[in-house]
Design a protein around this motif. Structure first.
Motif, PDB file in Angstrom:
ATOM      1  N   ASP A 137       0.829  -1.207   0.000  1.00 43.41           N
ATOM      2  CA  ASP A 137       0.000   0.000   0.000  1.00 43.41           C
ATOM      3  C   ASP A 137       0.862   1.255   0.000  1.00 43.41           C
ATOM      4  OD1 ASP A 137      -2.303  -1.508   0.025  1.00 43.41           O
ATOM      5  OD2 ASP A 137      -2.529  -1.456   2.197  1.00 43.41           O
ATOM      6  N   LEU A 138       2.010   1.169   0.645  1.00 42.72           N
ATOM      7  CA  LEU A 138       2.947   2.291   0.689  1.00 42.72           C
ATOM      8  C   LEU A 138       3.445   2.619  -0.722  1.00 42.72           C
ATOM      9  CD1 LEU A 138       5.797   2.698   3.258  1.00 42.72           C
ATOM     10  CD2 LEU A 138       6.380   2.588   0.847  1.00 42.72           C
ATOM     11  N   TYR A 139       3.835   1.601  -1.472  1.00 47.79           N
ATOM     12  CA  TYR A 139       4.303   1.825  -2.839  1.00 47.79           C
ATOM     13  C   TYR A 139       3.180   2.396  -3.718  1.00 47.79           C
ATOM     14  CZ  TYR A 139       8.001  -1.363  -1.248  1.00 47.79           C
ATOM     15  OH  TYR A 139       9.011  -1.963  -0.544  1.00 47.79           O
ATOM     16  N   GLU A 140       1.964   1.904  -3.518  1.00 48.81           N
ATOM     17  CA  GLU A 140       0.840   2.378  -4.319  1.00 48.81           C
ATOM     18  C   GLU A 140       0.518   3.833  -4.009  1.00 48.81           C
ATOM     19  OE1 GLU A 140      -1.949   2.288  -7.274  1.00 48.81           O
ATOM     20  OE2 GLU A 140      -0.349   0.853  -6.797  1.00 48.81           O
ATOM     21  N   ALA A 141       0.620   4.224  -2.742  1.00 52.83           N
ATOM     22  CA  ALA A 141       0.380   5.620  -2.370  1.00 52.83           C
ATOM     23  C   ALA A 141       1.382   6.546  -3.061  1.00 52.83           C
ATOM     24  CB  ALA A 141       0.468   5.785  -0.850  1.00 52.83           C
ATOM     25  N   LEU A 142       2.615   6.076  -3.199  1.00 49.90           N
ATOM     26  CA  LEU A 142       3.622   6.857  -3.918  1.00 49.90           C
ATOM     27  C   LEU A 142       3.275   6.964  -5.399  1.00 49.90           C
ATOM     28  CD1 LEU A 142       7.120   5.772  -2.532  1.00 49.90           C
ATOM     29  CD2 LEU A 142       6.200   8.089  -2.627  1.00 49.90           C
ATOM     30  N   ARG A 143       2.893   5.842  -5.996  1.00 45.02           N
ATOM     31  CA  ARG A 143       2.547   5.847  -7.426  1.00 45.02           C
ATOM     32  C   ARG A 143       1.391   6.803  -7.717  1.00 45.02           C
ATOM     33  NH1 ARG A 143       3.508   0.180  -6.882  1.00 45.02           N
ATOM     34  NH2 ARG A 143       5.316  -0.489  -8.100  1.00 45.02           N
ATOM     35  N   GLY A 152      10.129   3.026   4.174  1.00 43.54           N
ATOM     36  CA  GLY A 152       9.722   1.632   4.320  1.00 43.54           C
ATOM     37  C   GLY A 152      10.719   0.687   3.687  1.00 43.54           C
ATOM     38  N   PRO A 153      10.302  -0.551   3.456  1.00 41.73           N
ATOM     39  CA  PRO A 153      11.204  -1.557   2.889  1.00 41.73           C
ATOM     40  C   PRO A 153      11.726  -1.149   1.515  1.00 41.73           C
ATOM     41  CG  PRO A 153       9.249  -2.583   3.814  1.00 41.73           C
ATOM     42  CD  PRO A 153       8.985  -1.124   3.809  1.00 41.73           C
ATOM     43  N   GLN A 154      13.021  -1.275   1.330  1.00 46.00           N
ATOM     44  CA  GLN A 154      13.635  -0.914   0.063  1.00 46.00           C
ATOM     45  C   GLN A 154      13.134  -1.834  -1.043  1.00 46.00           C
ATOM     46  OE1 GLN A 154      17.583   0.387   0.480  1.00 46.00           O
ATOM     47  NE2 GLN A 154      18.254  -0.197  -1.555  1.00 46.00           N
ATOM     48  N   THR A 155      12.977  -1.280  -2.240  1.00 47.83           N
ATOM     49  CA  THR A 155      12.455  -2.033  -3.364  1.00 47.83           C
ATOM     50  C   THR A 155      13.328  -1.854  -4.590  1.00 47.83           C
ATOM     51  OG1 THR A 155      10.564  -2.248  -4.882  1.00 47.83           O
ATOM     52  CG2 THR A 155      10.953  -0.083  -3.936  1.00 47.83           C
ATOM     53  N   ALA A 159      10.374   2.205 -10.763  1.00 52.22           N
ATOM     54  CA  ALA A 159       9.567   3.420 -10.669  1.00 52.22           C
ATOM     55  C   ALA A 159      10.014   4.319  -9.518  1.00 52.22           C
ATOM     56  CB  ALA A 159       8.091   3.056 -10.490  1.00 52.22           C
ATOM     57  N   PHE A 160      10.883   3.774  -8.637  1.00 49.34           N
ATOM     58  CA  PHE A 160      11.248   4.507  -7.434  1.00 49.34           C
ATOM     59  C   PHE A 160      12.749   4.739  -7.319  1.00 49.34           C
ATOM     60  CE2 PHE A 160       7.504   1.854  -6.093  1.00 49.34           C
ATOM     61  CZ  PHE A 160       6.580   2.888  -6.114  1.00 49.34           C
ATOM     62  N   ASP A 161      13.087   5.809  -6.605  1.00 44.00           N
ATOM     63  CA  ASP A 161      14.456   6.053  -6.158  1.00 44.00           C
ATOM     64  C   ASP A 161      14.507   5.757  -4.664  1.00 44.00           C
ATOM     65  OD1 ASP A 161      15.650   6.919  -8.550  1.00 44.00           O
ATOM     66  OD2 ASP A 161      14.797   8.925  -8.314  1.00 44.00           O
ATOM     67  N   CYS A 162      15.507   4.995  -4.238  1.00 45.22           N
ATOM     68  CA  CYS A 162      15.616   4.608  -2.835  1.00 45.22           C
ATOM     69  C   CYS A 162      16.952   5.054  -2.244  1.00 45.22           C
ATOM     70  CB  CYS A 162      15.488   3.092  -2.679  1.00 45.22           C
ATOM     71  SG  CYS A 162      13.864   2.426  -3.116  1.00 45.22           S
ATOM     72  N   THR A 163      16.899   5.604  -1.054  1.00 45.17           N
ATOM     73  CA  THR A 163      18.099   5.932  -0.285  1.00 45.17           C
ATOM     74  C   THR A 163      18.084   5.068   0.967  1.00 45.17           C
ATOM     75  OG1 THR A 163      18.093   8.219  -1.065  1.00 45.17           O
ATOM     76  CG2 THR A 163      19.397   7.729   0.895  1.00 45.17           C
ATOM     77  N   THR A 269      18.176 -10.443   6.041  1.00 42.69           N
ATOM     78  CA  THR A 269      18.267  -9.023   6.389  1.00 42.69           C
ATOM     79  C   THR A 269      17.205  -8.226   5.646  1.00 42.69           C
ATOM     80  OG1 THR A 269      19.882  -8.571   4.650  1.00 42.69           O
ATOM     81  CG2 THR A 269      20.742  -9.150   6.830  1.00 42.69           C
ATOM     82  N   ARG A 270      16.881  -7.092   6.213  1.00 44.97           N
ATOM     83  CA  ARG A 270      15.895  -6.211   5.598  1.00 44.97           C
ATOM     84  C   ARG A 270      16.459  -4.803   5.518  1.00 44.97           C
ATOM     85  NH1 ARG A 270      10.141  -4.346   8.183  1.00 44.97           N
ATOM     86  NH2 ARG A 270      11.563  -3.423   9.691  1.00 44.97           N
ATOM     87  N   SER A 271      16.320  -4.177   4.356  1.00 46.39           N
ATOM     88  CA  SER A 271      16.782  -2.797   4.163  1.00 46.39           C
ATOM     89  C   SER A 271      15.591  -1.854   4.195  1.00 46.39           C
ATOM     90  CB  SER A 271      17.504  -2.655   2.814  1.00 46.39           C
ATOM     91  OG  SER A 271      18.652  -3.471   2.769  1.00 46.39           O
ATOM     92  N   MET A 272      15.723  -0.812   5.000  1.00 49.49           N
ATOM     93  CA  MET A 272      14.698   0.227   5.058  1.00 49.49           C
ATOM     94  C   MET A 272      15.250   1.467   4.365  1.00 49.49           C
ATOM     95  SD  MET A 272      12.334  -1.433   6.566  1.00 49.49           S
ATOM     96  CE  MET A 272      11.093  -0.242   7.092  1.00 49.49           C
TER      97      MET A 272
END
Length: 309
Positions: A137-143, A152-155, A159-163, A269-272
């Protein structure tokens, strides 16, 4: 005589327009003024300075030596003025307005409170809306451009830029009565032999655990599913089953009936990250808040981007 004080900005703008266009008529069209008004203003500034700024012929208008000097100086002056005005406006914009962000419940409850508290204290004129969402839902809100940015979780979605903000291990939460003797770690295969408490597939943790289990040839549990990690932890504390959760979440939990074990074979591991739409420009207020989140979370968490896990 105060020469500078006697020359107004509009006259200098007219001079620059004629100097750039090389024509009184073209400058008049650019400035949306009459030809006679432009000529009058040039004569005015020449009279005030006591010099001729243009060599006029029937076919052309050229700058004199004095005109070249004034053009160069005026360009620099207008550049500095515009730069100063832009900085003032940006600082003003950064201190008022509104912004919205989507955030995983984990980041919202564990890491965001002190950052947001200090931010609104520094910028009381900015209204901040925080939407706690699952990763999908987080990704969809951005779109849909419903929020300025997300945490949130890195993807890998193009379509996205992640830091990346932090990278942390997932750990196992095991009720004491499931353990024969105290231990520090457990493999995913061992963990899967117990009743497992998992979150719904819309969450990043569920997808990470599910992917790791499939790679190990293990059956993915579906009996006990929940939305919030707080519920998963509470159910594990009640002895219903075992769970896999982010290390920083478990470090903040009040645990009595469960043991936190390092998860091995494999280590997950999980990247945020701070996430924006590709090539998106944030408002000054949103950029300030985004920068503060990155800086403060990296500074306060032990699961920083460069740490070996």
């Amino acid at each position: 005589m105060d020469v500078i004080g006697s020359i107004n900005m509009k006259v200098l703008q007219t001079f620059l327009a004629v100097a750039e266009k090389g024509s009184f008529r073209a400058a008049a069209e650019t400035l949306n003024r009459s030809h006679s008004a432009v000529c009058a203003q040039i004569m005015q500034i020449e009279g005030q300075l006591g010099v001729v700024l243009f060599e006029r012929t029937t076919r052309s208008v050229k700058l004199t030596v004095e005109g070249h000097h004034l053009r160069d100086s005026a360009r620099k002056a207008f550049y500095e003025i515009n730069l100063g005005l832009r900085r003032i406006r940006e600082q003003s914009d950064a201190r008022r307005g509104q912004l919205a962000l989507a955030c995983s419940s984990h980041m919202a409850s564990i890491h965001l409170p002190p950052v947001l508290t200090e931010f609104v204290r520094t910028y009381p004129g900015i209204a901040v809306t925080v939407r706690e969402l699952t990763s999908q839902d987080l990704y969809e809100a951005l779109r849909q451009k419903e929020v300025d940015f997300a945490v949130g979780p890195q993807t890998d979605d193009p379509a996205f830029d992640c830091t990346t903000i932090m990278v942390e291990p997932l750990q196992a939460l095991v009720p004491h009565h499931f353990l024969i003797s105290p231990r520090d770690s457990i493999t995913l295969a061992e963990l899967s032999r117990f009743p497992m408490l998992v979150q719904i597939q819309a969450t990043a943790v569920r997808r990470l655990v599910e992917g790791a289990m499939q790679e190990q040839g293990l059956e993915v549990p579906t009996r006990y599913q929940f939305i919030q990690s707080e519920t998963v932890i509470a159910m594990a504390e009640a002895g219903l089953g075992v769970a896999v959760q982010p290390a920083s979440r478990l470090a903040k939990a009040s645990l009595k009936a469960t043991a936190v074990l390092n998860l091995t074979e494999p280590c997950i591991t999980r990247s945020m990250a701070l996430i924006t739409l590709r090539k998106q420009s944030l408002s000054p207020a949103a950029q300030n808040f985004a920068d503060k989140i990155i800086q403060d979370v990296r500074k306060t968490t032990r699961f920083n981007c460069d740490a070996e896990i």
